[in-house]
Enzyme design. Structure first.
Site, short mmCIF file in Angstrom:
data_model
loop_
_atom_site.label_atom_id
_atom_site.label_comp_id
_atom_site.label_asym_id
_atom_site.label_seq_id
_atom_site.Cartn_x
_atom_site.Cartn_y
_atom_site.Cartn_z
N ASN A 92 0.88 -1.17 0.00
CA ASN A 92 0.00 0.00 0.00
C ASN A 92 0.92 1.22 0.00
O ASN A 92 1.45 1.60 1.04
CB ASN A 92 -0.89 -0.04 1.25
CG ASN A 92 -1.84 1.14 1.32
OD1 ASN A 92 -1.76 2.06 0.51
ND2 ASN A 92 -2.73 1.12 2.29
N ARG A 119 -2.61 -2.03 -3.44
CA ARG A 119 -3.83 -1.23 -3.27
C ARG A 119 -3.72 -0.06 -4.22
O ARG A 119 -2.74 0.69 -4.19
CB ARG A 119 -3.90 -0.72 -1.84
CG ARG A 119 -5.02 0.25 -1.65
CD ARG A 119 -5.01 0.89 -0.31
NE ARG A 119 -6.09 1.83 -0.23
CZ ARG A 119 -5.99 3.03 0.34
NH1 ARG A 119 -4.88 3.42 0.87
NH2 ARG A 119 -7.04 3.81 0.36
N HIS A 173 -12.88 2.93 -0.05
CA HIS A 173 -12.89 1.91 1.01
C HIS A 173 -13.59 0.64 0.53
O HIS A 173 -14.07 -0.15 1.34
CB HIS A 173 -13.67 2.38 2.27
CG HIS A 173 -12.98 3.43 3.07
ND1 HIS A 173 -13.68 4.41 3.73
CD2 HIS A 173 -11.68 3.65 3.35
CE1 HIS A 173 -12.84 5.20 4.36
NE2 HIS A 173 -11.61 4.76 4.14
N ARG A 205 -11.48 15.52 7.45
CA ARG A 205 -12.32 15.91 6.30
C ARG A 205 -13.72 16.29 6.77
O ARG A 205 -14.27 15.66 7.67
CB ARG A 205 -12.44 14.75 5.30
CG ARG A 205 -11.15 14.38 4.63
CD ARG A 205 -11.42 13.41 3.48
NE ARG A 205 -10.19 12.77 3.05
CZ ARG A 205 -9.97 11.45 3.09
NH1 ARG A 205 -10.90 10.62 3.53
NH2 ARG A 205 -8.81 10.97 2.69
N GLU A 244 -8.12 -5.40 4.86
CA GLU A 244 -7.97 -5.11 3.43
C GLU A 244 -6.78 -5.85 2.83
O GLU A 244 -6.83 -6.30 1.69
CB GLU A 244 -7.81 -3.59 3.24
CG GLU A 244 -9.10 -2.86 3.55
CD GLU A 244 -8.91 -1.41 3.91
OE1 GLU A 244 -9.14 -0.56 3.05
OE2 GLU A 244 -8.56 -1.12 5.06
#
Ligand code: ADP
Length: 414
Positions: free
Chosen positions: A7, A98, A188, A249, A395
Site C-alpha cells: 500500500n 492497493r 474503502h 475531512r 484489506e
C-alpha cells in the site's frame, strides 16, 4: 503462494507478506508471515517491522524514494526477518497493490499489464494525489522483482461499480458526466467488501442473501448499502471528501461554502479544498485533534465543549446516513461497524445507535463493551430486528486473496 501486499502512499509504504492459495482461502487458513510500514520516505525514514509471532522492531533508514523503500522491505524479508518461507526474492510469487482510483474502467481486481498501467494512469485526474504514488509502487516492485513477476491491482473504487445510475449520478448538467466522468465512485471498497463477506461467513448465508449496511469509521469514514452482496450506494463521492464527518475531512457541506470561504479568507479553490481535506472534520470542530481517542478523553476529563461537539456531530451524521441507507436499501439484516473507531470504540457505536430503536436496532450494552482490539461478533440484543455487528476489516488479506485469484484466473465474486 507467498504474496507481498503493498500500500504505497505519498511518503509511506505499508506492507504485508501473506502466504495463501485457493485451498487456504477456502479453509480461512491464510498465514500472515510479516508486516510493517516505512514512513516519512525521502530522508531518514521511520521503519516498523514485525515477523509473525515476534515483537515489532523499530528503526530508521535512509530511504530516498518508494523504490528504495520496497528494496529495503524485500531485503529485510529475505534476511533479518527470518521467515522460513521467504529466503530469497524468488520465494515471493506475486505482488498485490492497493490502488485508490480505478474510475469506471476497473470493476474488479486485475493482473497488471502495460494496458492496465495505462488505465491507472488515465485515472490520475480523478485521484491526483493517490494514483501516481500507487504507480510508483508498481514500478518499484517491477524493478526489484523483475517484469516477469505477476502483479495485481486491487482498487478502492471497484466494489462500488455496481451502484445504479440513480445513486452515482450527481444532479449536475449531464454533459459534465459524459465529458469528464464526474460521478460518485466511492472508496474503502475493499474494506466494505471484506466485512460483508465475513458477515455472510459468520451467518452461513449466500452472497445474494446478504443485505447489510457497513460503516467504515477510521481516519477516513464511509458507509455503504449492500444489497444481494452488491454495493448499491456509498457516502464517498468523486473523491473521498464527501459523506460522513472524518478525522480531518468535512464530509458533506453546501458546495456554495467553497466560494464563500475563498472570498472571506482570501484562499484559492485549491487552498479551500486543502482546508476541507486536512483542517476540518473532528480536528476542525474540536480545534484539538483528529484522534477520536483523545477527543473522548478530553470530553471526559476536561468537559471540553468543542471536543463534545465534534463527537456529537460525527455520531449524528453517521446516524443520519444509516437512516438514509436503510431507505436506499429497503431495509437490511444488519449494521456492521469496522475501521479504527468502529472496531475499537463501544462509546461511539453506542452513541451512533442510540435512538435507532424505531428501526428495530437494539444494542446490548454489555456485549457492545466487550468488542474492541480485533474481536468480531454481534453487539445487538437477541431478537433485535436489525442486528449490529463489529467486524474488524482486513484489506491486506483481501488484496492477497484477490492476487491469488487473478494469478490463477479464478473468479473474485465471492
Ligand atoms: P485509517 O483510516 O487511517 O486506516 P484506522 O482505521 O486505523 O485509520 O483508524 C484510525 C482512527 O481510529 C484513529 O483516528 C483513532 O481515533 C481511532 N481509534 C483507534 N482506537 C480507538 C479507540 N479505542 N477509541 C476510539 N477511537 C479509536
Amino acid at each position: 503462494m507467498n504474496i507481498l501486499v503493498l500500500n504505497c502512499g505519498s511518503s509511506s509504504v505499508k506492507f504485508q507478506f501473506i502466504s495463501t492459495d485457493l485451498e487456504m482461502i477456502q479453509r480461512n487458513a491464510d498465514r500472515r508471515l510479516a508486516r510493517g510500514s516505512v514512513e516519512r520516505i525521502s530522508g531518514e525514514a521511520i521503519v516498523a517491522l514485525r515477523t509473525e509471532g515476534k515483537e515489532v522492531q523499530r528503526s530508521t533508514a535512509k530511504l530516498r524514494d518508494t523504490r528504495a523503500a520496497v528494496e529495503f522491505i524485500v531485503h529485510w524479508a529475505c534476511s533479518e526477518a527470518g521467515i522460513p518461507e521467504i529466503k530469497s526474492v524468488s520465494d515471493v510469487n506475486a505482488v498485490g497493490h492497493r490502488v485508490v482510483h480505478g474510475g469506471e474502467k476497473f470493476t474488479q481486481s486485475v493482473l497488471i499489464t502495460d494496458q492496465v498501467l495505462k488505465g491507472i494512469e488515465e485515472c490520475i485526474e480523478l485521484a491526483p494525489l493517490h494514483n501516481p504514488t500507487n504507480i510508483k509502487g508498481i514500478m518499484a516492485a517491477r524493478d526489484v522483482f523483475g517484469a516477469g513477476l505477476p502483479q495485481v491491482a486491487v482498487f478502492d473504487t471497484a466494489f462500488h461499480q455496481t451502484l445504479p445510475e440513480t445513486a452515482f449520478l450527481y444532479a449536475l448538467p449531464y454533459q459534465l458526466y459524459r465529458r469528464y466522468r464526474i460521478r460518485r465512485y466511492g472508496f474503502h471498497g475493499t474494506s466494505h467488501r471484506y466485512v460483508a463477506y465475513r458477515y455472510r461467513q459468520i451467518r452461513n448465508i449466500q452472497r445474494n442473501e446478504t443485505n447489510v449496511i457497513t460503516l467504515h469509521l477510521g481516519n477516513g469514514c464511509s458507509i455503504a448499502a449492500i444489497r444481494a452482496g452488491d454495493s448499491i450506494d456509498t457516502s464517498m463521492g468523486l473523491t473521498p471528501l464527501e459523506g460522513l464527518v472524518m478525522g480531518t475531512r468535512s464530509g458533506d457541506i453546501d458546495p456554495a461554502i467553497v466560494d464563500f470561504i475563498g472570498a472571506k479568507e482570501g484562499l484559492s479553490p485549491q487552498e479551500v479544498e486543502t482546508l476541507l481535506n486536512k483542517q476540518s472534520g473532528l480536528l476542525g470542530i474540536s480545534g484539538l485533534t483528529n484522534d477520536m481517542r483523545d477527543l473522548l478523553d478530553e470530553e471526559r476529563e476536561n468537559n471540553d465543549r468543542r471536543a463534545h461537539l465534534a463527537i456529537e456531530v460525527f455520531c449524528y451524521r453517521a446516524r443520519k446516513y444509516i437512516g438514509a441507507f436503510l431507505a436506499a436499501a429497503a431495509g437490511a439484516q444488519a449494521i456492521i461497524f469496522t475501521g479504527g473507531i468502529g472496531e475499537n470504540s463501544p462509546e461511539i457505536r453506542g452513541r451512533i445507535c442510540s435512538g435507532m430503536e424505531w428501526a428495530g436496532m437494539e444494542l446490548e450494552d454489555e456485549r457492545n463493551r466487550q468488542y474492541f482490539d480485533g474481536r468480531e461478533g454481534i453487539i445487538s440484543k437477541d431478537g433485535s430486528r436489525l442486528q449490529v455487528y463489529v467486524i474488524p476489516t482486513d484489506e491486506e488479506l483481501l488484496i492477497a486473496r484477490d492476487t491469488v485469484r487473478c494469478v490463477t484466473g479464478t473468479t473474485q465474486r465471492y
